[in-house]
Design an enzyme around this catalytic site. Sequence first.
Site, mmCIF file in Angstrom:
data_model
loop_
_atom_site.group_PDB
_atom_site.id
_atom_site.type_symbol
_atom_site.label_atom_id
_atom_site.label_comp_id
_atom_site.label_asym_id
_atom_site.label_seq_id
_atom_site.Cartn_x
_atom_site.Cartn_y
_atom_site.Cartn_z
ATOM 1 N N CYS A 122 -21.727 3.738 -8.267
ATOM 2 C CA CYS A 122 -20.485 4.508 -8.415
ATOM 3 C C CYS A 122 -19.939 4.936 -7.062
ATOM 4 O O CYS A 122 -20.244 6.032 -6.573
ATOM 5 C CB CYS A 122 -20.743 5.735 -9.280
ATOM 6 S SG CYS A 122 -21.508 5.334 -10.860
ATOM 7 N N THR B 20 -16.357 3.625 -5.959
ATOM 8 C CA THR B 20 -14.886 3.597 -5.973
ATOM 9 C C THR B 20 -14.277 4.805 -6.700
ATOM 10 O O THR B 20 -14.784 5.244 -7.733
ATOM 11 C CB THR B 20 -14.405 2.294 -6.646
ATOM 12 O OG1 THR B 20 -14.985 1.193 -5.943
ATOM 13 C CG2 THR B 20 -12.898 2.164 -6.618
ATOM 14 N N ALA C 297 -9.910 6.031 -3.255
ATOM 15 C CA ALA C 297 -10.871 5.429 -2.329
ATOM 16 C C ALA C 297 -11.340 4.107 -2.903
ATOM 17 O O ALA C 297 -12.337 4.032 -3.629
ATOM 18 C CB ALA C 297 -12.056 6.370 -2.096
ATOM 19 N N ARG D 174 -11.465 -39.387 -19.788
ATOM 20 C CA ARG D 174 -10.094 -39.264 -20.299
ATOM 21 C C ARG D 174 -9.276 -40.497 -19.864
ATOM 22 O O ARG D 174 -9.122 -40.759 -18.660
ATOM 23 C CB ARG D 174 -9.466 -37.970 -19.746
ATOM 24 C CG ARG D 174 -7.990 -37.827 -19.980
ATOM 25 C CD ARG D 174 -7.674 -37.502 -21.423
ATOM 26 N NE ARG D 174 -6.245 -37.270 -21.615
ATOM 27 C CZ ARG D 174 -5.651 -37.336 -22.793
ATOM 28 N NH1 ARG D 174 -6.344 -37.632 -23.888
ATOM 29 N NH2 ARG D 174 -4.361 -37.102 -22.890
ATOM 30 N N GLN E 171 -6.479 -28.069 -13.623
ATOM 31 C CA GLN E 171 -5.445 -29.082 -13.356
ATOM 32 C C GLN E 171 -5.930 -30.482 -13.736
ATOM 33 O O GLN E 171 -5.204 -31.256 -14.369
ATOM 34 C CB GLN E 171 -5.057 -29.026 -11.868
ATOM 35 C CG GLN E 171 -3.834 -29.840 -11.516
ATOM 36 C CD GLN E 171 -2.554 -29.276 -12.127
ATOM 37 O OE1 GLN E 171 -2.502 -28.119 -12.503
ATOM 38 N NE2 GLN E 171 -1.540 -30.108 -12.258
ATOM 39 N N GLU F 85 -16.747 -5.650 -4.726
ATOM 40 C CA GLU F 85 -17.660 -5.542 -3.563
ATOM 41 C C GLU F 85 -16.900 -5.723 -2.239
ATOM 42 O O GLU F 85 -17.400 -6.335 -1.295
ATOM 43 C CB GLU F 85 -18.845 -6.494 -3.688
ATOM 44 C CG GLU F 85 -19.702 -6.097 -4.885
ATOM 45 C CD GLU F 85 -21.140 -6.515 -4.807
ATOM 46 O OE1 GLU F 85 -21.676 -6.698 -3.700
ATOM 47 O OE2 GLU F 85 -21.737 -6.655 -5.890
ATOM 48 N N THR G 36 -12.586 -6.311 -1.220
ATOM 49 C CA THR G 36 -11.661 -7.431 -1.416
ATOM 50 C C THR G 36 -11.855 -8.427 -0.263
ATOM 51 O O THR G 36 -12.469 -8.101 0.761
ATOM 52 C CB THR G 36 -10.191 -6.952 -1.393
ATOM 53 O OG1 THR G 36 -9.916 -6.458 -0.067
ATOM 54 C CG2 THR G 36 -9.929 -5.871 -2.421
HETATM 55 C C1 LIG Z 1 -13.883 -5.437 -12.654
HETATM 56 C C2 LIG Z 1 -14.217 -4.582 -11.472
HETATM 57 C C3 LIG Z 1 -15.515 -4.164 -11.276
HETATM 58 C C4 LIG Z 1 -15.823 -3.263 -10.247
HETATM 59 N N1 LIG Z 1 -17.091 -2.751 -10.145
HETATM 60 C C5 LIG Z 1 -17.312 -1.711 -9.293
HETATM 61 C C6 LIG Z 1 -18.552 -1.003 -9.303
HETATM 62 O O1 LIG Z 1 -19.474 -1.324 -10.057
HETATM 63 N N2 LIG Z 1 -18.692 0.057 -8.474
HETATM 64 C C7 LIG Z 1 -17.710 0.460 -7.637
HETATM 65 O O2 LIG Z 1 -17.916 1.444 -6.919
HETATM 66 N N3 LIG Z 1 -16.524 -0.201 -7.582
HETATM 67 C C8 LIG Z 1 -16.307 -1.265 -8.400
HETATM 68 N N4 LIG Z 1 -15.091 -1.926 -8.366
HETATM 69 C C9 LIG Z 1 -14.067 -1.502 -7.442
HETATM 70 C C10 LIG Z 1 -13.740 -2.547 -6.384
HETATM 71 O O3 LIG Z 1 -14.756 -2.618 -5.435
HETATM 72 C C11 LIG Z 1 -12.365 -2.176 -5.804
HETATM 73 O O4 LIG Z 1 -11.415 -2.489 -6.800
HETATM 74 C C12 LIG Z 1 -12.072 -2.886 -4.518
HETATM 75 O O5 LIG Z 1 -12.909 -2.439 -3.489
HETATM 76 C C13 LIG Z 1 -10.605 -2.689 -4.078
HETATM 77 O O6 LIG Z 1 -10.183 -1.376 -4.179
HETATM 78 P P1 LIG Z 1 -8.817 -1.043 -4.958
HETATM 79 O O7 LIG Z 1 -8.871 -1.729 -6.267
HETATM 80 O O8 LIG Z 1 -8.636 0.418 -4.951
HETATM 81 O O9 LIG Z 1 -7.692 -1.758 -4.133
HETATM 82 P P2 LIG Z 1 -6.935 -1.194 -2.828
HETATM 83 O O10 LIG Z 1 -7.932 -0.685 -1.846
HETATM 84 O O11 LIG Z 1 -5.846 -0.294 -3.263
HETATM 85 O O12 LIG Z 1 -6.329 -2.522 -2.251
HETATM 86 C C14 LIG Z 1 -5.164 -3.132 -2.805
HETATM 87 C C15 LIG Z 1 -4.830 -4.361 -1.948
HETATM 88 O O13 LIG Z 1 -4.583 -3.958 -0.587
HETATM 89 C C16 LIG Z 1 -5.444 -4.667 0.274
HETATM 90 N N5 LIG Z 1 -5.830 -3.800 1.395
HETATM 91 C C17 LIG Z 1 -6.279 -2.528 1.355
HETATM 92 N N6 LIG Z 1 -6.548 -2.079 2.590
HETATM 93 C C18 LIG Z 1 -6.266 -3.099 3.438
HETATM 94 C C19 LIG Z 1 -6.353 -3.272 4.845
HETATM 95 N N7 LIG Z 1 -6.771 -2.297 5.663
HETATM 96 N N8 LIG Z 1 -5.961 -4.454 5.383
HETATM 97 C C20 LIG Z 1 -5.526 -5.449 4.574
HETATM 98 N N9 LIG Z 1 -5.442 -5.359 3.243
HETATM 99 C C21 LIG Z 1 -5.802 -4.202 2.687
HETATM 100 C C22 LIG Z 1 -6.640 -5.055 -0.574
HETATM 101 O O14 LIG Z 1 -7.333 -6.156 -0.025
HETATM 102 C C23 LIG Z 1 -5.967 -5.367 -1.895
HETATM 103 O O15 LIG Z 1 -5.454 -6.669 -1.853
HETATM 104 C C24 LIG Z 1 -14.803 -2.860 -9.366
HETATM 105 C C25 LIG Z 1 -13.500 -3.340 -9.526
HETATM 106 C C26 LIG Z 1 -13.187 -4.163 -10.576
HETATM 107 C C27 LIG Z 1 -11.759 -4.612 -10.753
#
Ligand SMILES: Cc1cc2nc3c(=O)[nH]c(=O)nc-3n(C[C@H](O)[C@H](O)[C@H](O)COP(=O)(O)OP(=O)(O)OC[C@H]3O[C@@H](n4cnc5c(N)ncnc54)[C@H](O)[C@@H]3O)c2cc1C
Length: 380
Positions: free
Chosen positions: A124, A126, A130, A268, A337, A364, A366
Amino acid sequence: MIDFSLSNKQKEIQEKYRDFTNRLIIPNRLKYDDLAEFPWDIVKQAYKEGIMNGPIPEKFGGKGFNIMDSAVASEELGAGCIGIGIGIDANTLALTPLLLSANEEQQKKFFGLINEKQGVAAYCLTEPNAGSDVAGIKSTAIKKGDKYILNGHKRFITNGEVATFHTVFALTNPERGARSLTAFIVPTDLPGIDIKPRLQKMGQKASVQNEIIYTDVEVPAENMLGQEGHGFLIAMKTFDRTRTGVAALSVGTARASFEISKDWAKNRIQFGKPIAANQAIGFMLADMATAVEAARLLTWNAAWAYDNGLRSLSKLSAMSKLYASDIAMKVTTDAVQVMGGDGYSKEFVVEKMMRDAKLCQIYEGTNQVQRLVISKAILK
Ligand SMILES: Cc1cc2nc3c(=O)[nH]c(=O)nc-3n(C[C@H](O)[C@H](O)[C@H](O)COP(=O)(O)OP(=O)(O)OC[C@H]3O[C@@H](n4cnc5c(N)ncnc54)[C@H](O)[C@@H]3O)c2cc1C
């Protein structure tokens, strides 16, 4: 000398996980994709067959896998279904902070608890404000006597609703911000934990996520991992270990979608010959096969670097996750495709693999965040 062959132990792991995937994951993957429910029956069977908790040390009931062993195992799970694979592998994410920073007594207690319950754990980190910016965490855990009082709001938490305990990151001194970030083991039967309904999402539907609100949860002080203020380092070191796991799951799903579409293309018939006989399709398949090989090699290299204590491991694990998840997205899209309308149909699994692959580019950290890690390492 360079040797890319697997050890006998790794060959056994590969065979065992492949067999499990063939018997239990592949026949059930479309069902769980429809149900969007946690696959308890498969996880229980995984416990029975010794498939769960690979990285936990053997003395605490695990298999003592190193990162390379885990990569071999995860590729097989990913070849079946990343969603179900995450049901099995997310324990690794949540238990790694224990592996890295818990004392012997805590390891015995909490690894013991998870094994005894045949349960799963949740990581936990996110929060609404954050995501990529872990330093923006606002949850607090303030010391009061022999307890920490936890208040906070987490979201996107994999296994949140099914977990025996949560590994929670919170600030012990909000004035010091992320420098006071600290990790705690929070059993889910403690009062004050409100787990919201599960997230509806595009893919990896057998894996469940929740928003979680903690209100005045009294966490025993002995559940703190490491020391106050070690949380940021623990979170980052956890990702160094686990990103190769996401890479390996990605390689698995890319490999499987390639194989399915290759067989399809050989059978195919259009214009009186198999579609694979057209160079446009043959070259596409050649690129897919090449990408899978390259992603696997990068993943194994990152795993090897970790197991051999190389200093470049953050960079390599980020590279493996970035590259393997990007090629999983590309290869699964190309598989759709190659199979045309049938690829897009729900009857065949490649459209599901394409939906599943997308998430590997997001969680983990993006893939933009992976590029931040890599650029920082190569430019310093
Ligand atoms: C199905 C799923 C499972 C998950 N499981 C877990 C879990 O078990 N535990 C946990 O703690 N979290 C979990 N997460 C959270 C996940 O790690 C976050 O969604 C991820 O780190 C991105 O954060 P955000 O979604 O808030 O996107 P944001 O941080 O808001 O980012 C949005 C976009 O902006 C880009 N961006 C942000 N900052 C920058 C930068 N400085 N430079 C360039 N681009 C940037 C990002 O790459 C992204 O494309 C999960 C998420 C999902 C969808």
